[in-house]
Design an enzyme around this catalytic site. Structure first.
Site, PDB file in Angstrom:
ATOM      1  N   SER A  41      -1.198  -3.431  10.376  1.00 30.66           N
ATOM      2  CA  SER A  41      -0.942  -4.382   9.405  1.00 30.66           C
ATOM      3  C   SER A  41       0.395  -5.191   9.801  1.00 30.66           C
ATOM      4  O   SER A  41       1.191  -4.723  10.382  1.00 30.66           O
ATOM      5  CB  SER A  41      -0.774  -3.640   8.079  1.00 30.66           C
ATOM      6  OG  SER A  41      -1.755  -2.544   7.682  1.00 30.66           O
ATOM      7  N   ALA A  42       0.255  -6.475   9.325  1.00 28.37           N
ATOM      8  CA  ALA A  42       1.525  -7.461   9.326  1.00 28.37           C
ATOM      9  C   ALA A  42       1.974  -7.637  11.005  1.00 28.37           C
ATOM     10  O   ALA A  42       3.102  -7.459  11.132  1.00 28.37           O
ATOM     11  CB  ALA A  42       2.522  -6.996   8.575  1.00 28.37           C
ATOM     12  N   CYS A  43       0.727  -7.204  11.973  1.00 27.33           N
ATOM     13  CA  CYS A  43       1.235  -7.614  13.347  1.00 27.33           C
ATOM     14  C   CYS A  43       0.674  -8.962  13.787  1.00 27.33           C
ATOM     15  O   CYS A  43       0.567  -9.212  15.151  1.00 27.33           O
ATOM     16  CB  CYS A  43       0.653  -6.583  14.424  1.00 27.33           C
ATOM     17  SG  CYS A  43       1.724  -5.041  13.937  1.00 27.33           S
ATOM     18  N   ARG A  48       0.898  -1.193   0.054  1.00 33.15           N
ATOM     19  CA  ARG A  48      -0.039   0.041  -0.077  1.00 33.15           C
ATOM     20  C   ARG A  48       1.014   1.413  -0.014  1.00 33.15           C
ATOM     21  O   ARG A  48       1.922   1.289   0.562  1.00 33.15           O
ATOM     22  CB  ARG A  48      -0.912  -0.028   1.341  1.00 33.15           C
ATOM     23  CG  ARG A  48      -1.930  -0.791   0.982  1.00 33.15           C
ATOM     24  CD  ARG A  48      -2.958  -0.991   2.431  1.00 33.15           C
ATOM     25  NE  ARG A  48      -2.293  -1.070   3.526  1.00 33.15           N
ATOM     26  CZ  ARG A  48      -1.836  -0.249   4.561  1.00 33.15           C
ATOM     27  NH1 ARG A  48      -1.653   0.985   4.132  1.00 33.15           N
ATOM     28  NH2 ARG A  48      -0.847  -0.831   5.729  1.00 33.15           N
ATOM     29  N   TYR A  86      -1.263  -3.655  -6.829  1.00 37.98           N
ATOM     30  CA  TYR A  86      -0.986  -4.340  -5.717  1.00 37.98           C
ATOM     31  C   TYR A  86      -2.372  -4.283  -4.864  1.00 37.98           C
ATOM     32  O   TYR A  86      -3.108  -3.330  -4.534  1.00 37.98           O
ATOM     33  CB  TYR A  86      -0.066  -3.695  -4.901  1.00 37.98           C
ATOM     34  CG  TYR A  86       0.097  -4.293  -3.353  1.00 37.98           C
ATOM     35  CD1 TYR A  86       0.392  -5.479  -3.161  1.00 37.98           C
ATOM     36  CD2 TYR A  86      -0.527  -3.402  -2.283  1.00 37.98           C
ATOM     37  CE1 TYR A  86       0.263  -6.116  -1.803  1.00 37.98           C
ATOM     38  CE2 TYR A  86      -0.721  -4.037  -1.077  1.00 37.98           C
ATOM     39  CZ  TYR A  86      -0.253  -5.077  -0.748  1.00 37.98           C
ATOM     40  OH  TYR A  86      -0.431  -6.041   0.426  1.00 37.98           O
ATOM     41  N   GLY A  87      -2.874  -5.455  -4.175  1.00 37.54           N
ATOM     42  CA  GLY A  87      -3.933  -5.733  -3.534  1.00 37.54           C
ATOM     43  C   GLY A  87      -4.378  -4.787  -2.719  1.00 37.54           C
ATOM     44  O   GLY A  87      -5.805  -4.204  -3.054  1.00 37.54           O
ATOM     45  N   ASN A 147       6.282  -8.651   1.933  1.00 40.51           N
ATOM     46  CA  ASN A 147       4.621  -8.257   1.881  1.00 40.51           C
ATOM     47  C   ASN A 147       3.957  -9.084   0.763  1.00 40.51           C
ATOM     48  O   ASN A 147       2.938  -8.783   0.309  1.00 40.51           O
ATOM     49  CB  ASN A 147       4.477  -6.761   1.645  1.00 40.51           C
ATOM     50  CG  ASN A 147       3.205  -6.540   1.950  1.00 40.51           C
ATOM     51  OD1 ASN A 147       2.539  -6.889   2.808  1.00 40.51           O
ATOM     52  ND2 ASN A 147       2.438  -5.620   1.081  1.00 40.51           N
ATOM     53  N   HIS A 197     -10.581  -1.903  11.873  1.00 38.25           N
ATOM     54  CA  HIS A 197      -9.606  -2.544  11.327  1.00 38.25           C
ATOM     55  C   HIS A 197      -9.230  -3.715  12.302  1.00 38.25           C
ATOM     56  O   HIS A 197      -8.306  -3.842  13.086  1.00 38.25           O
ATOM     57  CB  HIS A 197      -8.224  -1.997  11.135  1.00 38.25           C
ATOM     58  CG  HIS A 197      -7.291  -2.656  10.368  1.00 38.25           C
ATOM     59  ND1 HIS A 197      -6.016  -1.984  10.438  1.00 38.25           N
ATOM     60  CD2 HIS A 197      -7.032  -3.476   9.585  1.00 38.25           C
ATOM     61  CE1 HIS A 197      -5.154  -2.828   9.486  1.00 38.25           C
ATOM     62  NE2 HIS A 197      -5.812  -3.644   8.942  1.00 38.25           N
ATOM     63  N   LYS A 248      -9.639  -2.254   1.845  1.00 35.55           N
ATOM     64  CA  LYS A 248      -9.142  -1.033   2.536  1.00 35.55           C
ATOM     65  C   LYS A 248     -10.131   0.259   2.326  1.00 35.55           C
ATOM     66  O   LYS A 248     -10.214   0.850   3.003  1.00 35.55           O
ATOM     67  CB  LYS A 248      -7.583  -1.017   2.082  1.00 35.55           C
ATOM     68  CG  LYS A 248      -6.969  -1.960   2.785  1.00 35.55           C
ATOM     69  CD  LYS A 248      -6.903  -2.458   4.211  1.00 35.55           C
ATOM     70  CE  LYS A 248      -6.140  -3.631   4.816  1.00 35.55           C
ATOM     71  NZ  LYS A 248      -6.625  -3.621   6.073  1.00 35.55           N
ATOM     72  N   ASP A 303      -9.460  -9.466   9.341  1.00 40.56           N
ATOM     73  CA  ASP A 303      -8.992  -8.155   9.054  1.00 40.56           C
ATOM     74  C   ASP A 303      -9.751  -6.947   9.361  1.00 40.56           C
ATOM     75  O   ASP A 303      -9.432  -5.961   9.784  1.00 40.56           O
ATOM     76  CB  ASP A 303      -8.387  -8.079   7.643  1.00 40.56           C
ATOM     77  CG  ASP A 303      -7.656  -6.865   7.473  1.00 40.56           C
ATOM     78  OD1 ASP A 303      -6.913  -6.530   8.045  1.00 40.56           O
ATOM     79  OD2 ASP A 303      -7.746  -6.253   6.067  1.00 40.56           O
ATOM     80  N   ARG A 342       1.674 -12.125  -0.638  1.00 40.53           N
ATOM     81  CA  ARG A 342       0.339 -12.318   0.001  1.00 40.53           C
ATOM     82  C   ARG A 342      -0.318 -13.513  -0.554  1.00 40.53           C
ATOM     83  O   ARG A 342      -0.038 -14.005  -1.753  1.00 40.53           O
ATOM     84  CB  ARG A 342      -0.464 -11.078  -0.396  1.00 40.53           C
ATOM     85  CG  ARG A 342      -0.035  -9.727   0.324  1.00 40.53           C
ATOM     86  CD  ARG A 342      -0.446  -9.563   1.774  1.00 40.53           C
ATOM     87  NE  ARG A 342      -0.048  -8.501   2.290  1.00 40.53           N
ATOM     88  CZ  ARG A 342      -0.693  -7.809   3.204  1.00 40.53           C
ATOM     89  NH1 ARG A 342      -2.009  -8.311   3.512  1.00 40.53           N
ATOM     90  NH2 ARG A 342      -0.367  -6.856   3.789  1.00 40.53           N
TER      91      ARG A 342
HETATM   92  C1  OXD Z   1      -3.058  -4.247   5.629  1.00 41.04           C
HETATM   93  C2  OXD Z   1      -3.700  -5.463   5.040  1.00 41.04           C
HETATM   94  O1  OXD Z   1      -2.080  -3.731   5.128  1.00 41.04           O
HETATM   95  O2  OXD Z   1      -4.650  -6.174   5.671  1.00 41.04           O
HETATM   96  O3  OXD Z   1      -3.346  -3.849   6.737  1.00 41.04           O
HETATM   97  O4  OXD Z   1      -3.308  -5.901   3.810  1.00 41.04           O
HETATM   98 MN    MN Z   2      -5.292  -5.058   7.298  1.00 41.34          MN
END
Ligand code: OXD
Ligand code: MN
Length: 601
Positions: free
Chosen positions: A267-269, A86, A216-217, A383, A245, A225, A294, A385
């Site tokens: 994100s990514a935690c 992102r 990118y997604g 990153n 979120h 998002k 998510d 996916r």
């Molecule tokens: C993010 C995702 O970036 O879920 O939060 O892809």
């Molecule tokens: Mn997310």
């Protein structure tokens, strides 16, 4: 300009399911006149359509087929190396005034932005197929469910939307033919994937999203998002609900008593890991089920908060996913999965850093280059996916399709913090909980472009996703609390605290069940805790640590409140609030003063 998305020509019976709603037809024709595609493909979500799109994507090298025995019905996509995450700096909220977008968003004036984007879109789909993707966010019979249409010139987007949303006829049915019905307009074009012509723009007042220049997604699956969070949060405030979120999970005791918990992590935690947690052996008979990994849409009913997962699939970070870290995710991505930017092995399998077993002796990395374990580069992008249908998840909650949603007993906030923040603590009340969310922070990850590992404040993990003024968002949270007669309890967790040796103090993953169990005990009013300046803290005795190989010192460090560190933290809260330029509600300023006073006691 090279055409990176050549048109495809479906046979009769594919790509011709037009909606009956005149407002949608008018809009599609307007965008068609602007972008001038070769043809229009109306998606219906059918199996036949999916097979055709996959076959065409294989021919055009948009997808690579993985070995049918190793990963059945699964594919690999490589995005442009300049386009792997992102991009927050080119993400805009285009409300009529800058104040409405607030201090945490990039703002851009709507009329000027439309005109700039329409300029970029002019003729952008020449020689390409324009896909019209109807979808719903939310279970088909939920009052919260929203209809969206995404126009895109990317086959990868059309295929991913089929996984990530309930796509096709279900949306046409939900929308019906009322030209005044509410629905989201999303326009996406790859253009030529040039970072200089990449913009992700939201027009909340028009329920419209335009995204150009990326594949990118997170930038282009406009349901996720863009609609479910940015536009969603804006609509939620106006309509009195919440778009967050957050993952949603169910926890069932051996006696069959069930609670649902929603949790916000940046994100990514590890949201997906937490949502799919498998309790350790010691917790025999306990079951954790996934509603969502998510996003949570929540509304008030009978004084309680009820949540639905608006999505239909998971778009998760791949590296680090293994049978050790997340067996349910591994089972989910063993088949029917669309991978992006992982490595391809010589036998047609996928590989990434952190996968079980030894690395392959040779692979093709995410950029399409030869890779060996001696290579300096990573084989999979950090990153990279997976997009996989939620129905692949062996731990899918049975109530995931329930229109009324699931009742939320607890909300958990959490971030990635090496120091200061204890393993878990509980807010004194709802407004204090809002303060915990508003001041939460995390070390940045590869999910967004930019430096990794820097502590940034990320209120409710919504910093990149709140579609309006963050001060009003805090006010909305406080207002929701006033309408709840049985509010969820609010907690803060930190799985990532490190000792003086730089090692993580807590094992994390399945062992997080021990923290979750304390959360549930508190909801059931039978968990012990002591009052601390930051909130209710468990003592080591209150956490069930049986069977866990962890020494007392580690546990003490995990639960410790270091006054010196907290003085810095309090100063950081003030700096953050000050940086928001006066929008922070009085109630949260008071919370900060009360926190300072508790430390001074
Ligand atoms: C993010 C995702 O970036 O879920 O939060 O892809
Ligand atoms: Mn997310």
């Amino acid at each position: 300009m090279k055409n990176i998305a050549p048109a495809i020509f479906p046979p009769n019976g594919i790509g011709d399911t037009k909606p009956t709603n005149q407002a949608v037809l008018d809009w599609v024709h307007e965008i068609g006149r602007l972008t001038k595609p070769e043809n229009i493909f109306w998606c219906d979500g059918s199996e036949r359509e999916n097979e055709f799109l996959i076959a065409e994507s294989l021919k055009q090298n948009v997808l690579i087929k993985l070995d049918e025995k190793k990963v059945p019905r699964s594919y690999l996509h490589r995005s442009n190396p300049n386009d792997v995450a992102r991009v927050e700096k080119v993400t805009f909220i285009c409300t009529p005034t800058k104040v409405e977008a607030g201090p945490t968003n990039n703002w851009s004036e709507p009329a000027e932005t439309y005109s700039k984007l329409y300029g970029l879109l002019n003729g952008a789909m020449r020689g390409r197929t324009m896909f019209v993707v109807p979808y719903i966010m939310g279970p088909p019979d939920s009052p919260l469910t929203k209809v969206g249409f995404e126009i895109t010139d990317s086959k990868y987007v059309a295929l991913s939307m089929r996984i990530m949303t309930r796509m096709g006829k279900v949306a046409l049915n939900r929308l019906g033919s009322d030209p005044k019905a509410e629905w989201n307009r999303g326009v996406h074009s790859l253009l030529d994937v040039d970072p200089g012509r990449r913009f992700i723009c939201h027009f909340p007042q028009d329920n419209t999203i335009i995204s150009v220049g990326s594949g990118y997604g997170g930038n282009v699956l406009l349901s996720k998002k863009c609609l479910a969070l940015r536009i969603g949060s804006y609509l939620a405030r106006k309509q009195g609900w919440m778009a967050e979120h957050m993952l949603i999970l169910g926890v069932e005791s051996p006696e069959g008593k069930k609670h649902y918990v929603a949790a916000a992590f940046p994100s990514a935690c590890g949201k997906t890991n937490f949502a799919m947690l498998i309790p350790p052996k010691h917790f025999k008979g306990w079951k954790v089920t996934t509603v969502g990994d998510d996003i949570a849409w929540m509304e008030i009913r009978d004084g309680r908060l009820f949540a639905v997962n608006p999505e239909n699939g998971y778009f998760g970070v791949v590296p680090g996913t293994s049978y050790k870290s997340n067996p349910n995710a591994m089972k989910s991505i063993e088949h029917d999965t669309l991978y992006t930017n992982v490595a391809l092995t010589d036998d047609g399998d996928v590989w990434w850093e952190g996968k079980d077993g030894p690395p392959p002796k040779h692979a093709i990395d995410w950029r399409g280059n030869d890779w060996t374990p001696d290579s300096k580069e990573k084989a999979a992008h950090p990153n990279s996916r997976f997009a996989t249908p939620m129905r692949n998840n062996p731990a899918l909650d049975p109530n995931v399709e329930k229109g009324e949603g699931v009742p939320i007993s607890a909300i958990i906030f959490g971030g990635r913090r090496s120091d200061t923040v204890p393993l878990v603590y509980e807010a004194f009340d709802w407004t204090h909980g809002v303060y915990l969310g508003a001041t939460m922070a995390s070390e940045t990850t590869a999910a967004a472009t930019g430096a990794v590992g820097q502590v940034r404040r990320d209120p409710m993990a919504m910093l990149p996703f709140c579609g309006y003024n963050i001060g009003d968002y805090f006010r909305h949270w406080i207002g929701i609390g006033k309408r709840l007669t049985s509010p969820p309890l609010i907690f803060n967790v930190n799985w990532f605290r490190k000792g003086t040796n730089g090692r993580f103090l807590w094992p994390g993953f399945g062992e997080n069940m021990r923290v979750l169990k304390w959360v549930i005990d508190r909801c059931e009013q039978n968990g012990g805790a002591v009052k601390s300046p930051v909130g209710w803290l468990p003592t080591p005795h209150d956490l069930d640590l049986d069977g866990l190989d962890i020494d007392h010192k580690c546990v003490a460090d995990l639960l410790g409140i270091d006054h010196e560190e907290w003085q810095k933290e309090l100063a950081a809260h003030k700096t953050f609030f000050d940086s928001l330029g006066g929008v922070v509600p009085e109630e949260l300023q008071e919370q900060r003063e009360q926190l300072i006073a508790r430390f001074a006691e």
